[in-house]
Structure formats: structure tokens, C-alpha cells
Write an enzyme that holds these catalytic residues in place. Structure first.
Site, PDB file in Angstrom:
ATOM      1  N   GLU A  84      -0.324  -5.525  17.043  1.00 43.45           N
ATOM      2  CA  GLU A  84      -0.975  -6.208  15.930  1.00 43.45           C
ATOM      3  C   GLU A  84      -0.049  -7.269  15.335  1.00 43.45           C
ATOM      4  OE1 GLU A  84      -2.626  -3.514  13.057  1.00 43.45           O
ATOM      5  OE2 GLU A  84      -3.931  -2.541  14.536  1.00 43.45           O
ATOM      6  N   ARG A 136       2.645  -5.043  12.115  1.00 46.85           N
ATOM      7  CA  ARG A 136       2.105  -6.401  12.074  1.00 46.85           C
ATOM      8  C   ARG A 136       3.158  -7.498  11.939  1.00 46.85           C
ATOM      9  NH1 ARG A 136      -1.920  -3.301  10.266  1.00 46.85           N
ATOM     10  NH2 ARG A 136      -1.181  -3.157   8.115  1.00 46.85           N
ATOM     11  N   THR A 180       2.819  -0.193   8.139  1.00 44.65           N
ATOM     12  CA  THR A 180       2.446  -0.951   9.332  1.00 44.65           C
ATOM     13  C   THR A 180       2.420  -2.452   9.064  1.00 44.65           C
ATOM     14  OG1 THR A 180       0.090  -0.675   8.823  1.00 44.65           O
ATOM     15  CG2 THR A 180       1.097   0.938  10.320  1.00 44.65           C
ATOM     16  N   THR A 254      -3.378   1.716  -1.902  1.00 40.07           N
ATOM     17  CA  THR A 254      -2.197   1.284  -1.157  1.00 40.07           C
ATOM     18  C   THR A 254      -2.285  -0.200  -0.789  1.00 40.07           C
ATOM     19  OG1 THR A 254      -3.234   2.133   0.858  1.00 40.07           O
ATOM     20  CG2 THR A 254      -1.623   3.543  -0.221  1.00 40.07           C
ATOM     21  N   ASP A 319     -14.758   2.136   0.854  1.00 40.23           N
ATOM     22  CA  ASP A 319     -13.512   1.758   1.537  1.00 40.23           C
ATOM     23  C   ASP A 319     -13.400   0.250   1.655  1.00 40.23           C
ATOM     24  OD1 ASP A 319     -11.127   1.823   2.930  1.00 40.23           O
ATOM     25  OD2 ASP A 319     -11.969   2.549   4.802  1.00 40.23           O
ATOM     26  N   ASN A 406     -11.459  -7.456   8.674  1.00 44.75           N
ATOM     27  CA  ASN A 406     -10.403  -6.470   8.492  1.00 44.75           C
ATOM     28  C   ASN A 406      -9.038  -7.154   8.573  1.00 44.75           C
ATOM     29  OD1 ASN A 406      -8.766  -3.886   8.960  1.00 44.75           O
ATOM     30  ND2 ASN A 406     -10.827  -3.076   8.703  1.00 44.75           N
ATOM     31  N   CYS A 620      -9.771  14.560  16.353  1.00 46.07           N
ATOM     32  CA  CYS A 620      -9.303  13.880  17.561  1.00 46.07           C
ATOM     33  C   CYS A 620      -9.842  12.473  17.747  1.00 46.07           C
ATOM     34  CB  CYS A 620      -9.666  14.697  18.805  1.00 46.07           C
ATOM     35  SG  CYS A 620      -9.260  16.453  18.702  1.00 46.07           S
ATOM     36  N   CYS A 623      -8.142   8.876  17.239  1.00 43.84           N
ATOM     37  CA  CYS A 623      -7.180   8.368  18.227  1.00 43.84           C
ATOM     38  C   CYS A 623      -7.770   8.340  19.633  1.00 43.84           C
ATOM     39  CB  CYS A 623      -5.918   9.227  18.241  1.00 43.84           C
ATOM     40  SG  CYS A 623      -4.929   9.122  16.730  1.00 43.84           S
TER      41      CYS A 623
END
Length: 722
Positions: A84, A136, A180, A254, A319, A406, A620, A623
Site C-alpha cells: 500500500e 503506506r 499502518t 483513530t 464506519d 477508502n 477467519c 484474512c
């Protein structure tokens, strides 16, 4: 050895040394950063300059000769876990980051590796990174580079050698924080935020001395427990907009991406994230705007003192982070010159915000939006659409929690006043969770709505993922506040954008194409098959008078990992690729995917397999992909080698592969539940094998019927929810 070879050896050696010495970059002084827009040869900071416009006036490559572009070089990393990064280019050296917060320096002419720095992030931290162990990018100041790590450290690296200079921990290691995003640096300070609201954290941004790593200030984005006192007046005022015991849930907010310094007004702008849980009725029963969630906040960069804010989505319920790229621009608005923030975040609107005081000038939708009908310009607040808050009844809402835009960066051309947005036109079914012990759930995204829906056949699920969401490269006229053109893409989750003075826009796609598009008309002028998805934003630079365009190639991150291979690329290799006119390099052939035969089915009942599916969705899928269809950045569960089936419980329950980044789940699962997950995975492997074994007219007919069905379903859903 011949006499000629003996004579040539020292000459060749000196030439190599000279080449390496030429590749070392000079210091990035404060003056260089302040004048970065005039430095066409380099890409000195995350968005090229403090304005973060991702526009370069370079025009050697232009709409008239773009078809002559070719691959100049590529550099291959040693991971499949996703890129990214936005590279920095400083005096002929290209610096970028990869998975596990690893930093690289390569020769910008050739791609030759100069150094690599691995901060050795503990692999068990993968479970607290919501969206992959990606990174990033870096920041540069004087002779240092700055790197944020998945496990919450901020590290200064010597620019020339790649050796660490200092390291400081900027998050609590006992909590589910991660980093990130790329740091930003100005006035001798390094600014860094973090992620983790999906797991119930409280957001903040910190400033550190660029030379020593000493923390200068920290500003929390939402209030904590009132009983413990407030850090400042801004937090005390914000607390009046919350209800209940929000601090027990973390609260969120955040700042995981956008942090922008404005040297003209000497202000620091933060893009604040979503609430935790997402569902506002859980985190703040009784209502309230929940400041400063989903807001652009301005701080004094020297002290961290609050200056002003604009909240884009009061009481965020979907969100809808404001963490996406913040771009600074000077425009004419309604006949008056204005210094503005141009923002196109998840909520689906393009916001024009006055940089002086946070006044909203305009908010217009750039994609399908159903949660709000418009913004009341007298109050600056959105007018929510009744029923879209999923209070008591599920609701199909646009944009989805992934957003209308995004993290993939947009680009702004200050000459034409055009904004280029990697748009995602996608809705989502929100269905409320009201479990009283919700805050005690472990290893679960802090949403407050269901993340698992009823099971559908694999072809239907993957068909919906292909045809239901729409995506475009979208040109937005900032001064007219309207769409200028849209270039449709066949699949979702395409890459970031670069605009240049050559009347070009560059963008990568999820199906592995790197495109040069005419900036004025939106026409594809050139395309290159990169063999893998391209998600980050490209950069451009010159070396020895020759223009290059470079971009990171590789899947990874939230949407691609969760949706899996809903697009046809098979090569999992991550690379940096650079292009120039008449470039003649070639890529090696893509490897053939390994697809071993599935193991025998277990004795699990249909009910046990269904339980396995639900557990897979919960623990799961984020990912390993919806319906166990992986994206290739980590193993596709349908194609596991026999040894992993033999050790399935040891891996999932006991942490056999924890040191490789596969978390253990013995704190939330028992052996019987793991066996049911395994049974579901095996069932999916058999379904996939059967589909691939079908040949002839019957298979073709079934494929066409499934494709038509999913297209009709997608059309019907869009029709009834628009």
C-alpha cells in the site's frame, strides 16, 4: 584470468562505486519540503508536497506519447502480503515500505537494492491489524527517514545506510493498536497516529522530536472516562456529546491515515476515524454527536492545542471515517478566492472546508449515497434518511462500511481544478447486534452489526462480489462541485491516482492493469499487464532528465483479503514497477497456481459444517476471504497442502504458525469448533474442485446462468435501494 580482465576489474569496480555514490540521496531540509512543489525531479513527502495534491507538473510523458510507455525496471519483494506504499524519491533513490513495516531503498534508475531495514515486528501482532500487516510509507526530514510499525513503534532510520537511529513506542502494547499509515514531518516534529478502533481503542495523534524521538505532545480525538479527568478543554467539551459509558468500549476515533500540515496557515489537520463500536446505540446510548469522530480537526502543530473542527458525520453509525486523504487547495468559490480542504472520504460526499476556521462551503455526493439526502448548509449538518440507521430493522445502505472512497489516494490538478477519485459504488446490509455482552467478545470487529449473513453457493457469492459493487475513476470539477467524467472499471477496489502536467492520470486496477488516462476526457491511452492487483498511488520523478512513473503492485488489505479473487489475477508477487518512454524491460511469466486435490470429507454433519461457516466468517474471513476464497496475499484455504490439513488444529488452536503471522485462537475457540471450521474449509475445497472439473457445454451454460442470476440480483438490489 586474462591481462585485459585484470586491467578492467579496478575500472569496473570504480564505476560501480561511483554509481552507488550517485544513488545516495541528499538531506531533505525544511526548505526543500516547503518548496517541494517546485522540485519536479523528486517526490519528497507522502503527497509530494505539504498540500498532498499528488500532482506533478512533469510532462515529458504526456497524452500524445503515453502509448510509448514501457517497463523500465521492477523490484520484487520477498512477501505476498500486500503493498500500500507511496514511495519517496529523493535525488535518484526510491524509498518504499512493504509488509511487516519493512523499509527499502532502491536505485530509482535501475531498481537495484541499496539497503533493506526490517524492524522485526512480532508476527503475533497480525491479529490486531484490522486490515493486513501493510504499510503506506515513510516521511523524510534532514538525513533521516521515519517509519511507523504494525506493533506501534515510531523509528528513525539513517537515510544513507538504512540503520536505525532511534525508536520509540507510541502505543500501549497491551491494547489492540497498530500503525499502518505514513508519518508526516514538519517544523522538526514527526506526527503519527494509529489504528485499532475495530477492536475498541481510543484514538490519538502524537508529535515527536525528529532528532531525538522525545514526545512533545499528544492529542486524543475523543474523551476518556470523565472520572479520570480530561486532558484539555476540547475533551471536556467533547464529553458533553457522548452518553453512557463509551470509554468501556474504547470509543474509536483513530487517526490511521490523513495528517496534513498547512505551512501557509501553520495548522495541522487530522482526519479522525469511526466510532467503536460502529453502532452508535451501543457506544453512546441516548444519542449525541460523539465528537470528534468522523471529523476534520485542526491543531496547533507546535503544541497540539485544538483550533477548530468540522464533523462530517455526526454520531457516525456506518464506519464512515474521515481518515481518507486531506488535500489542500486554493480555489475560486462563488466568486471569492478561498483556501480550502478538499475531502472525499468514506461517507460519499466531496466536502469543501475553509482552512481558516472549518466552515463548510459545499458537500455534494460523488457516488451513490442513501444514508443522507443532502447537507443543510445553514447548519453544516447532514440530513439523514429515515430507516438508514438500521434501528430495529436491517437496512441496505450506500456507501458500505468500506466507503465511497477508502485509503487509495486521490489526486488534484491545481491548474484545471479537477479532483480524480478512485470511487467505489457499493452498498451493504446493516443488521444490528444487541448482545448485552458485546463489549466482552474477543477477536471480533467492534461493529455492533452482523458481519455474517446467510450462506449462498460459492458462484453466487463471488458473482455478487463481481457485479453488485461498481467502481470508477471519477473526475470531479471542484469549483463546480460536480462530476466531469467517469471511467468504469470491471471490478472493485482499484488503485490510487497520480495526476501530471502531461494531461494524464495514472491508476492501477484490481485486475492487474496499470493505466494512463487522459485527464480531460477520461480515455484510456495506455495499459500494462502487471500480473497482480495495483492498490497504492503512483509517483513520478526524473533522473538524468528522464521521467519515470513508479507504483507498488500487490494485493492485500481489508477489501481484497475479505472478498478474495473476485477478479482474474493469479500472480501473488509484490513488486515496485517503474515505467518510462521506450522502456523495454519485461516481467517473467506468472507462476502457475498450485491446486492440490482436496482431502477426504470429514464425518461432520450439515449443522456442524454450518457452524463452521459462521465461525469462519467471524474469525477467519477478514484474512482468508469470504466463503474461503483467498486473494493470494496469504494462503487460499481451499488449496492447502496435505500437511496443513494434518496439522489444522495445531495451527489454529495452538499457534503452530504464530511466528509466521498466523494467530492462535485458543482463547476464543475449542477443539470441536476448530474441527467444524476445518470441515467447512474441506467442503469448500471440494465445491471448488467440482466446479473446476466441469467441462463442456453444461459447465458453460451453468456459468452463464450463474452470471446472469447474480447480475439480475445486483440490478434488483441497486434498484430497490437507490
Amino acid at each position: 584470468m586474462t591481462r585485459k580482465t585484470e586491467i578492467m576489474r579496478p575500472i569496473i569496480g570504480l564505476a560501480l562505486i561511483a554509481s552507488v555514490l550517485q544513488a545516495f540521496a541528499g538531506p531533505v531540509s525544511p526548505e526543500r519540503l516547503l518548496n517541494a512543489e517546485a522540485d519536479n525531479a523528486n517526490w519528497l513527502s507522502h503527497g509530494r508536497s505539504y498540500r498532498e495534491q499528488r500532482y506533478s507538473p512533469l510532462d515529458q510523458i504526456n497524452s500524445a506519447n503515453a502509448e510509448q510507455l514501457g517497463l523500465a525496471w521492477y523490484f520484487e519483494t520477498d512477501t505476498h502480503l500486500g503493498l500500500e506504499t507511496t514511495p519517496l524519491v529523493i535525488d535518484g533513490v526510491l524509498y518504499f515500505t512493504g509488509a511487516w513495516s519493512t523499509a527499502y531503498a532502491v536505485d530509482a534508475r535501475t531498481g537495484a537494492l541499496l539497503w533493506k531495514y526490517d524492524p522485526e515486528v512480532p508476527r503475533e501482532k497480525s491479529i490486531t491489524a484490522c486490515c493486513g500487516v501493510v504499510n503506506r510509507g515513510l516521511a523524510a526530514w534532514e538525513d533521516k527517514l521515519y517509519l511507523g510499525t504494525v506493533d506501534g513503534r515510531l523509528i528513525a532510520i539513517d537515510q544513507e545506510s538504512g540503520k536505525p537511529v532511534w525508536s520509540t513506542r507510541t502505543t500501549d502494547p497491551t491494547k489492540a493498536y497498530s500503525i499502518t499509515g505514513a508519518p508526516r514531518v514538519a517544523k522538526g516534529l514527526v506526527f503519527i497516529g494509529n489504528g485499532g478502533s475495530e477492536f475498541g481503542t481510543r484514538g490519538y495523534v502524537s508529535a515527536y522530536d525528529a532528532n531525538t524521538g522525545e514526545m512533545r505532545w499528544r492529542w486524543h480525538t475523543i474523551p476518556g472516562n470523565p472520572a479520570e479527568g480530561f486532558e484539555n478543554e476540547a475533551m471536556e467539551k467533547a464529553a458533553a456529546t457522548w452518553n453512557g459509558e463509551w470509554w468501556q468500549y474504547g470509543g474509536g476515533g483513530t487517526v490511521w491515515d490523513a495528517i496534513v500540515y498547512d505551512p501557509e496557515l501553520d495548522q495541522l489537520y487530522l482526519g479522525v476515524g469511526n466510532g467503536a463500536p460502529h453502532n452508535r446505540r451501543i457506544r453512546s446510548p441516548g444519542g449525541g454527536d460523539n465528537l470528534y469522530l468522523s471529523s476534520v480537526v485542526a491543531l496547533d502543530p507546535d503544541t497540539g492545542d485544538y483550533l477548530w473542527h468540522y464533523q462530517e458525520v455526526p454520531a457516525d453509525n456506518w464506519d464512515y471515517t474521515a481518515s481518507q486523504q486531506i488535500t489542500l487547495a486554493d480555489i475560486t468559490w462563488q466568486g471569492e478566492a478561498r483556501k480550502v480542504i478538499v475531502h472525499a472520504p468514506k461517507a460519499g460526499f466531496v466536502y469543501l472546508i475553509d482552512r481558516h476556521d472549518g466552515t463548510l462551503l459545499s458537500a455534494e455526493p460523488f457516488t451513490t449515497v442513501t444514508w443522507a439526502s443532502h447537507y443543510d448548509m445553514s447548519t453544516g449538518r447532514p440530513v439523514e434518511v429515515e430507516g438508514q440507521d438500521y434501528d430495529g430493522e436491517p437496512a441496505m445502505v450506500y456507501p458500505s462500511a468500506i466507503g465511497g472512497h477508502n485509503w487509495q489516494p486521490m489526486a488534484y490538478n491545481p491548474e484545471s481544478k479537477m479532483l480524480y477519485i478512485p470511487e467505489l459504488d457499493m452498498g451493504m446490509l446493516f443488521d444490528e447486534i444487541k448482545a448485552p455482552d458485546y463489549k466482552h467478545l474477543k477477536r471480533h470487529f467492534n461493529t455492533g452489526y452482523k458481519l455474517s449473513q446467510d450462506a449462498l453457493p460459492q458462484p453466487v457469492t463471488q458473482g455478487i462480489l463481481k457485479h453488485f459493487p461498481k467502481s470508477h475513476l471519477l473526475a470531479w470539477d471542484v469549483e463546480k462541485a460536480e462530476i466531469a467524467w467517469k471511467l468504469p472499471h470491471p471490478y472493485i477496489h482499484n488503485g490510487g491516482v497520480l495526476a501530471t502536467g502531461g494531461n494524464l492520470v495514472f491508476q492501477g486496477t484490481s485486475d492487474g492493469r496499470f493505466l494512463a488516462v487522459s485527464a480531460d476526457k477520461g480515455e484510456i491511452l495506455w495499459s500494462f499487464d502487471a500480473q497482480n492487483s495495483i492498490l497504492p498511488g503512483p509517483v513520478t520523478y526524473t533522473v538524468d532528465g528522464e521521467q519515470y512513473v513508479a507504483v507498488g503492485v500487490g494485493r492485500g488489505g481489508a477489501l481484497t483479503m475479505n472478498t478474495g479473487k473476485s477478479y482474474p489475477t493469479e500472480n501473488p508477487n509484490n513488486r515496485i514497477m517503474a515505467f518510462k518512454l521506450q522502456g523495454s524491460a519485461t516481467l517473467p511469466p506468472a507462476p502457475e497456481p498450485e491446486r492440490p486435490l482436496p482431502p477426504p470429507r470429514t464425518q461432520a454433519s450439515e449443522a456442524e459444517i454450518e457452524e463452521g461457516r459462521k465461525l469462519f466468517d467471524r474469525f477467519c474471513a477478514r484474512c482468508h476471504g469470504a466463503t474461503a476464497v483467498g486473494d493470494g496475499s496469504i494462503p487460499d484455504m481451499r488449496y492447502l497442502a496435505p500437511i496443513w490439513h494434518e496439522n489444522f488444529e495445531a495451527v489454529v488452536l495452538n499457534g503452530l504458525m504464530e511466528q509466521a503471522g498466523m494467530p492462535r485462537f485458543d482463547d476464543v475457540l475449542n477443539a470441536k469448533q476448530v474441527a467444524n471450521i476445518h470441515a467447512y474449509v474441506i467442503e469448500r475445497a471440494h465445491e471448488d474442485h467440482a466446479l473446476r472439473q466441469q467441462t463442456g457445454w453444461w459447465a458453460e451454460l451453468k456459468a452463464k446462468a450463474t452470471d446472469l442470476t447474480t447480475r439480475v440480483m445486483a440490478w434488483f438490489i441497486r434498484l430497490t435501494t437507490s
